[in-house]
Design an enzyme around this catalytic site. Structure first.
Site, PDB file in Angstrom:
ATOM      1  N   PHE A   1      10.986  -9.164  14.298  1.00  0.00           N
ATOM      2  CA  PHE A   1      12.414  -9.399  14.065  1.00  0.00           C
ATOM      3  C   PHE A   1      12.774  -9.039  12.630  1.00  0.00           C
ATOM      4  CE2 PHE A   1       9.971 -13.350  13.751  1.00  0.00           C
ATOM      5  CZ  PHE A   1      10.249 -13.776  12.469  1.00  0.00           C
TER       6      PHE A   1
ATOM      7  N   TYR B   1       6.305 -10.815  -0.410  1.00  0.00           N
ATOM      8  CA  TYR B   1       6.638 -12.151   0.075  1.00  0.00           C
ATOM      9  C   TYR B   1       5.632 -13.235  -0.289  1.00  0.00           C
ATOM     10  CZ  TYR B   1      10.397  -9.708   2.308  1.00  0.00           C
ATOM     11  OH  TYR B   1      11.517  -8.946   2.502  1.00  0.00           O
TER      12      TYR B   1
END
Length: 414
Positions: free
Chosen positions: A414, A120
């Site tokens: 999450f 990322y």
């Protein structure tokens, strides 16, 4: 050529099948139903090759606490690409579409938890918070250097938790950056389900709050327990009962001491494990015996992306005056790239183009994102040769402006 478009509700189960394939997962029916319901509440973006879904990404509609503000922040989840379509630009296309949608909706930042941290950074995400796993040997009384708060403790029925501790959690978010707000649905499905999704041997959730019965809650702990077990009945192989702490919030160190003391004294248990605690948890200072209270892991937690750098920098509070020229690189959002003058302080912040001016610092948007919440110091990134300092003291000045009283932290995975 794949087509990037929104995934309709009718395709949620197909998107989940792709995610289960990629993450080597095979949840039971209840887990599948929970994932389906979760995705109903999310923005869903898919990469379609004909009728086949070959890439998928969803985003929670979060509000994220940043120093002095609460910002709209898509929380990315279920990011996956089919093994048949890897290295064909699918993830890049999905990320680009999500960034475009975040910008158009007025979200200055985006966030995720990385299953593979090597991926990322190239999309501009920086590791903005850290989590620590703390283990307590509770086979003996917890030794403390401070007196615990002796106001009453009480069990809270999970059915009442949202009403009793929900407002406390919401107020506590403002004290630490990096924390998403929780809807009633997230409380019920993510924090208070009857069974832990990853370990069915754990008990249902237990909540203990501290405070006078008629007064406000001064702190609470959310935990589950697991009974003592043994392998083959051999006494030498017995594993003591476990207390798994999911969350502990407290007004004061004395309240925290009382809650830690409570979970460490539960009958028929010998170990407390608390995953995802803040790196500056006061327990690590007021514990009298650091052989009894140990940090067993420290890891990157929330990864942050500055979608609109100007909006993000001017929205947050600043701890000290700072005036710097930043040369910023952003390979994914050209509007963020260039030379800009940052002038900020306790009274507010301004950020404007400064083309042609000599920069004090040169850095990538990834590094600025890592520093944004105050959890990463720019001087450390200079020392790591990830930020170039052209003016002596510039990195330290940026750190002083970004500084927060408490380190940013979240356990809301999450």
């Amino acid at each position: 050529m794949v087509d990037i478009r929104e995934v309709p509700e009718a395709d949620i189960d197909r998107a989940l099948e792709l995610a289960y394939l990629v993450f080597h997962d095979r949840p039971e029916r209840e887990g599948r139903e929970r994932h389906h319901e979760l995705l109903r509440h999310c923005l869903r973006i898919g990469a379609y090759d004909g009728d086949a879904i070959v890439g998928f990404m969803a985003a929670h509609d979060f509000r994220l606490s940043v120093p002095g503000a609460d910002l709209s922040c898509p929380g990315l989840t279920f990011v996956c690409v089919s093994p048949t379509h890897r290295r064909r630009g699918v993830l890049t296309a999905l990320m680009g579409e999500m960034l475009r949608r975040a910008a158009s909706s007025g979200s200055p930042v985006a966030a995720l938890w990385a299953s593979e941290s090597a991926i990322y950074g190239r999309f501009g995400y920086g590791s903005a918070t850290q989590g620590a796993t703390i283990e307590i040997d509770s086979s003996r009384p917890l030794a403390l250097r401070i007196d615990a708060d002796r106001r009453p403790l009480r069990l809270v029925d999970p059915k009442d938790a949202i009403a009793v501790v929900g407002p406390y959690h919401e107020a506590a978010r403002a004290t630490r950056a990096g924390r998403p707000a929780r809807t009633s649905w997230r409380w019920t499905e993510e924090w208070l389900p009857e069974q832990d999704e990853e370990d069915e041997e754990l008990s249902p959730p237990r909540i203990i709050a501290l405070g006078e019965p008629a007064g406000p809650v001064a702190g609470y702990v959310l935990y589950r327990t697991k009974p003592e077990s043994s392998e083959g009945g051999a006494a030498s192989a017995r594993t003591p009962g476990l207390v798994q702490v999911y969350e502990l919030e407290a007004d004061t160190p004395a309240v925290a001491a009382a809650l830690w003391e409570c979970v460490a004294s539960l009958d028929l248990t010998g170990k407390v494990v608390a995953w995802g605690r803040p790196a500056d948890d006061p327990l690590l200072h007021f514990a009298a015996d650091r052989d009894q209270v140990r940090v067993t892991a420290v890891f990157p937690a929330l990864w942050l992306r500055l979608v609109d750098v100007a909006a993000a920098l001017t929205a947050r509070a600043w701890a000290a005056p700072v005036e710097l020229v930043l040369e910023l690189a952003d390979a994914r959002v050209p509007a963020n790239a260039g030379t800009f003058r940052l002038k900020a302080g306790p009274g507010g912040a301004g950020y404007e183009a400064a083309a042609g001016q000599a920069p004090d610092l040169t850095l990538d948007v990834r590094e600025l994102a890592a520093c944004y919440l105050g959890g990463t110091r720019a001087v450390e990134l200079v020392a790591a040769a990830l930020v170039a300092e052209h003016t002596a003291g510039a990195a330290a000045a940026l750190d002083a402006g970004l500084r927060t009283a408490l380190l940013p932290h979240t356990a809301d995975e999450f």
